[in-house]
Structures are given as structure tokens and as C-alpha cells.
Write an enzyme that holds these catalytic residues in place. Structure first.
Site, PDB file in Angstrom:
ATOM      1  N   ARG A  52       0.841  -1.211   0.000  1.00 20.34           N
ATOM      2  CA  ARG A  52       0.000   0.000   0.000  1.00 20.34           C
ATOM      3  C   ARG A  52       0.869   1.252   0.000  1.00 20.34           C
ATOM      4  O   ARG A  52       0.550   2.242  -0.663  1.00 20.34           O
ATOM      5  CB  ARG A  52      -0.950  -0.011   1.203  1.00 20.34           C
ATOM      6  CG  ARG A  52      -2.008   1.082   1.113  1.00 20.34           C
ATOM      7  CD  ARG A  52      -3.077   0.957   2.179  1.00 20.34           C
ATOM      8  NE  ARG A  52      -2.553   1.133   3.518  1.00 20.34           N
ATOM      9  CZ  ARG A  52      -3.273   0.977   4.638  1.00 20.34           C
ATOM     10  NH1 ARG A  52      -4.549   0.635   4.557  1.00 20.34           N
ATOM     11  NH2 ARG A  52      -2.737   1.165   5.817  1.00 20.34           N
ATOM     12  N   LYS A 150      -2.551   6.982   1.174  1.00 18.02           N
ATOM     13  CA  LYS A 150      -2.303   7.339   2.578  1.00 18.02           C
ATOM     14  C   LYS A 150      -1.239   8.435   2.568  1.00 18.02           C
ATOM     15  O   LYS A 150      -0.048   8.182   2.773  1.00 18.02           O
ATOM     16  CB  LYS A 150      -1.875   6.089   3.367  1.00 18.02           C
ATOM     17  CG  LYS A 150      -2.145   6.203   4.849  1.00 18.02           C
ATOM     18  CD  LYS A 150      -2.164   4.844   5.512  1.00 18.02           C
ATOM     19  CE  LYS A 150      -2.031   4.927   7.006  1.00 18.02           C
ATOM     20  NZ  LYS A 150      -3.110   5.610   7.720  1.00 18.02           N
ATOM     21  N   GLU A 183     -15.910   6.727   5.983  1.00 17.46           N
ATOM     22  CA  GLU A 183     -15.159   6.047   7.049  1.00 17.46           C
ATOM     23  C   GLU A 183     -15.021   7.013   8.210  1.00 17.46           C
ATOM     24  O   GLU A 183     -15.597   8.102   8.191  1.00 17.46           O
ATOM     25  CB  GLU A 183     -13.793   5.612   6.512  1.00 17.46           C
ATOM     26  CG  GLU A 183     -12.962   6.766   5.976  1.00 17.46           C
ATOM     27  CD  GLU A 183     -11.633   6.342   5.355  1.00 17.46           C
ATOM     28  OE1 GLU A 183     -11.132   5.262   5.680  1.00 17.46           O
ATOM     29  OE2 GLU A 183     -11.099   7.136   4.561  1.00 17.46           O
TER      30      GLU A 183
HETATM   31  N1  PXG Z   1      -9.077   5.013   7.254  1.00 17.85           N
HETATM   32  C1  PXG Z   1      -8.183   5.988   7.465  1.00 17.85           C
HETATM   33  C2  PXG Z   1      -8.462   7.348   6.982  1.00 17.85           C
HETATM   34  C3  PXG Z   1      -6.986   5.674   8.119  1.00 17.85           C
HETATM   35  O1  PXG Z   1      -6.062   6.626   8.320  1.00 17.85           O
HETATM   36  C4  PXG Z   1      -7.739   3.393   8.344  1.00 17.85           C
HETATM   37  C5  PXG Z   1      -8.882   3.751   7.664  1.00 17.85           C
HETATM   38  C6  PXG Z   1      -7.540   1.967   8.745  1.00 17.85           C
HETATM   39  O2  PXG Z   1      -6.591   1.340   7.896  1.00 17.85           O
HETATM   40  P1  PXG Z   1      -5.690   0.147   8.409  1.00 17.85           P
HETATM   41  O3  PXG Z   1      -4.927  -0.275   7.217  1.00 17.85           O
HETATM   42  O4  PXG Z   1      -4.829   0.697   9.496  1.00 17.85           O
HETATM   43  O5  PXG Z   1      -6.605  -0.918   8.903  1.00 17.85           O
HETATM   44  C7  PXG Z   1      -6.752   4.361   8.567  1.00 17.85           C
HETATM   45  C8  PXG Z   1      -5.485   4.015   9.269  1.00 17.85           C
HETATM   46  C9  PXG Z   1      -3.047   7.186  13.916  1.00 17.85           C
HETATM   47  C10 PXG Z   1      -3.161   6.023  13.007  1.00 17.85           C
HETATM   48  O6  PXG Z   1      -1.925   7.563  14.225  1.00 17.85           O
HETATM   49  C11 PXG Z   1      -4.164   5.981  12.066  1.00 17.85           C
HETATM   50  C12 PXG Z   1      -4.248   4.904  11.204  1.00 17.85           C
HETATM   51  C13 PXG Z   1      -3.366   3.866  11.297  1.00 17.85           C
HETATM   52  C14 PXG Z   1      -2.384   3.918  12.239  1.00 17.85           C
HETATM   53  C15 PXG Z   1      -2.252   5.001  13.105  1.00 17.85           C
HETATM   54  O7  PXG Z   1      -4.080   7.756  14.339  1.00 17.85           O
HETATM   55  N2  PXG Z   1      -5.232   4.947  10.274  1.00 17.85           N
END
Ligand code: PXG
Length: 284
Positions: A52, A150, A183
Site C-alpha cells: 500500500r 495514505k 469512514e
Molecule cells: N481510514 C483511514 C483514513 C486511516 O487513516 C484506516 C482507515 C484503517 O486502515 P488500516 O490499514 O490501518 O486498517 C486508517 C489508518 C493514527 C493512526 O496515528 C491511524 C491509522 C493507522 C495507524 C495510526 O491515528 N489509520
């Protein structure tokens, strides 16, 4: 032992891990990142996160100065250097230092790997569930910075998070430009209705969460029907159960949205079942 940070090929003490104020990651949010977890000494879904990251970089025409194999090894080496058994990894690639001005051509990308800890919500909320709101700030339009990337541009999500905090909550649902549910600010969202698990599809303008994909696999393996379909706030308010997924959040129930109690107002049965399955599966 103090935290060792990987910075462009070397491990340095976190107090010495410094980058230029001309870095376009800082000046313009020009760059990409990943958040991963280490469970019992093993990096969870490392390949998926690396893939990703490279897809995000490809989408913003950022050439990562490492092969995927070298990046994978660098992550593992940084985990080892920090003796981390359970923790959190932040992988960042910025456009790098350049001239003042948007033009990225003079920039040399910078690779940062931080291995540390993260806790997104207080522990007790994993039992009691979260109260959340719908934010007025919408998710990025897919023709602007696509939410599938991301990127280091998280301002939209931060604005939505601030709305949540102002409302006395910790999380917010973000709608897309069509008013459909996308989301939350750092998590994907799932509804359970009449025994079926539902979540918005990628083209609703979401990050394709790695935890999201994993939870869908777990649900299917348990015989729970899973559908990716557009959801509105009506589907959220009338859900039997609601939960969020993310690397930082893991799996967490939502028991109230915009002052509406969801289902019984407690963590739902299927949510608990999936959360338990998740906790077991990440540690094998
Ligand atoms: N949507 C968004 C906008 C994200 O930033 C997810 C979904 C979940 O994706 P994953 O692949 O992690 O299941 C994310 C991920 C933080 C932090 O510091 C945020 C995420 C991941 C790790 C840390 O708040 N978001």
C-alpha cells in the site's frame, strides 16, 4: 535504551532524528505513510502495508529510493534494534528537502521508520464502545487527493477529529461528497444488520484498510455474510451493531452516533465475536 529511528539508511537516536525545514513533507504535506503493528514480535500484514505504501507513492509520482525488499528489511531491522515485541511502526516517505515552491523536482525523498507505541482510545472503551458523531467536514473527493492514498495530508481528517472532540467524542464519521458514509478519521466502519456485515466499498472514497480486509476474511471464515455496499446515515442509525477497524484502533464497538443509541447500546454479540477472533489471529 532510547528509541532508535531509521532515517535514510541509518539508525539514529530519536533525539538526533532530524530532517530539513525545507522538506516538502513539512512544507506541503507532500509524502506518504503507513502505520503498522507488531504483535508478539511479528509485524502484522507487513507485505500488505509495504504494497500500500508503494501504491500510495506511485499515485503521487514519488519514487521511493528503496526496493520493496530493502524497505521490508529496514522495517524488520528497526523493530529488532528497538527490541519491540508489541508496538507500533510509523513508516514515512517524504518528498524530501527542496526549494521553496511546490515544484518537487529538486527534492530527494526521505525515508523514516519509527518503532514506538500507540494507544488511540482508552482501554475501557474497548468493552463499553465509543460514542461518535457525524462530522460536517467531508472526506476528500476522489478526484482531489484520493482517500486510497495514505498521504501526509490528513487535515480533512484532523478537522473532523476536532469536531468530534468539540462534541465530547473521540471519533467522527466522515461522509463522502455524495453524502454517503465513507469512514472515520483513522478507521473503517462496519454495520451489522440482520446478521450481515456491511461496509462501504472502496469507491465510496475510503482508505482500503488492512484491518478492514482482515476482519472481512475473519467474518467470512465464521460464516457471517459480508457485503460491500454504499451506506447512508440511516443505515448507521438503524444498525443492530456498529464497529470500527484500524491498525491503531484494532476492532472497537460504537454504541452511540449523533445521540442515537445503536442496537442495545452495548458492544454487540457479533462485534465481540469478531474482536475476539481478531485478538487471537494477530498473535499466531
Ligand atoms: N481510514 C483511514 C483514513 C486511516 O487513516 C484506516 C482507515 C484503517 O486502515 P488500516 O490499514 O490501518 O486498517 C486508517 C489508518 C493514527 C493512526 O496515528 C491511524 C491509522 C493507522 C495507524 C495510526 O491515528 N489509520
Amino acid at each position: 535504551m532510547s528509541t532508535q529511528v531509521y532515517l535514510n539508511g541509518t539508525l539514529v537516536d530519536k533525539t538526533d532524528a532530524k530532517i530539513s525545514v525545507y522538506d516538502h513533507g513539512l512544507l506541503y504535506g507532500d509524502g506518504v505513510f503507513e502505520g503498522l503493528r507488531v504483535y508478539s514480535g511479528k509485524v502484522f500484514r507487513l507485505k500488505e502495508h509495504i504494497d500500500r505504501l508503494y501504491d500510495s507513492a506511485q499515485a503521487i509520482a514519488l519514487k521511493i529510493p528503496l526496493t520493496r525488499e530493502a524497505m521490508t528489511q529496514a522495517v524488520l531491522d528497526t523493530v529488532t534494534a528497538n527490541q519491540k515485541v508489541d508496538g507500533y511502526i510509523r513508516l514515512v516517505v517524504t518528498r524530501g528537502a527542496g526549494t521553496l515552491g511546490l515544484d518537487p523536482r529538486k527534492c530527494e525523498p526521505v525515508v523514516i521508520i519509527i518503532v514506538d507505541d500507540i494507544s488511540l482510545y482508552p482501554k475501557e472503551l474497548y468493552e463499553d464502545g465509543l460514542k461518535i458523531i457525524t462530522a460536517s467536514t467531508i472526506r476528500n473527493h476522489p478526484n482531489a487527493v484520493n482517500p486510497r492514498i495514505k498521504s501526509l495530508n490528513y487535515l480533512n481528517n484532523i478537522l473532523a477529529k476536532m469536531e468530534a472532540i468539540r462534541a465530547g467524542c473521540l471519533e467522527a464519521i466522515m461522509l463522502n461528497h455524495k453524502g454517503e458514509v465513507a469512514e472515520c478519521t483513522g478507521d473503517n466502519i462496519f454495520v451489522i444488520k440482520n446478521g450481515t456485515l456491511k461496509t462501504p466499498p472502496t469507491d465510496a472514497g475510503i482508505l482500503e484498510g488492512i484491518t478492514r480486509n482482515f476482519v472481512m476474511e475473519l467474518a467470512r471464515a465464521q460464516g457471517i455474510p459480508v457485503v460491500e455496499c454504499n451506506l447512508t446515515r440511516h443505515d448507521i442509525y438503524t444498525a443492530d451493531e456498529l464497529f470500527l477497524t484500524g491498525t491503531a484502533a484494532e476492532v472497537i464497538a460504537v454504541t452511540e452516533v449523533d445521540s442515537r443509541t445503536i442496537g442495545t447500546g452495548k458492544q454487540g454479540t457479533l462485534t465481540r465475536q469478531l474482536r475476539t477472533a481478531f485478538q487471537l489471529a494477530v498473535r499466531v
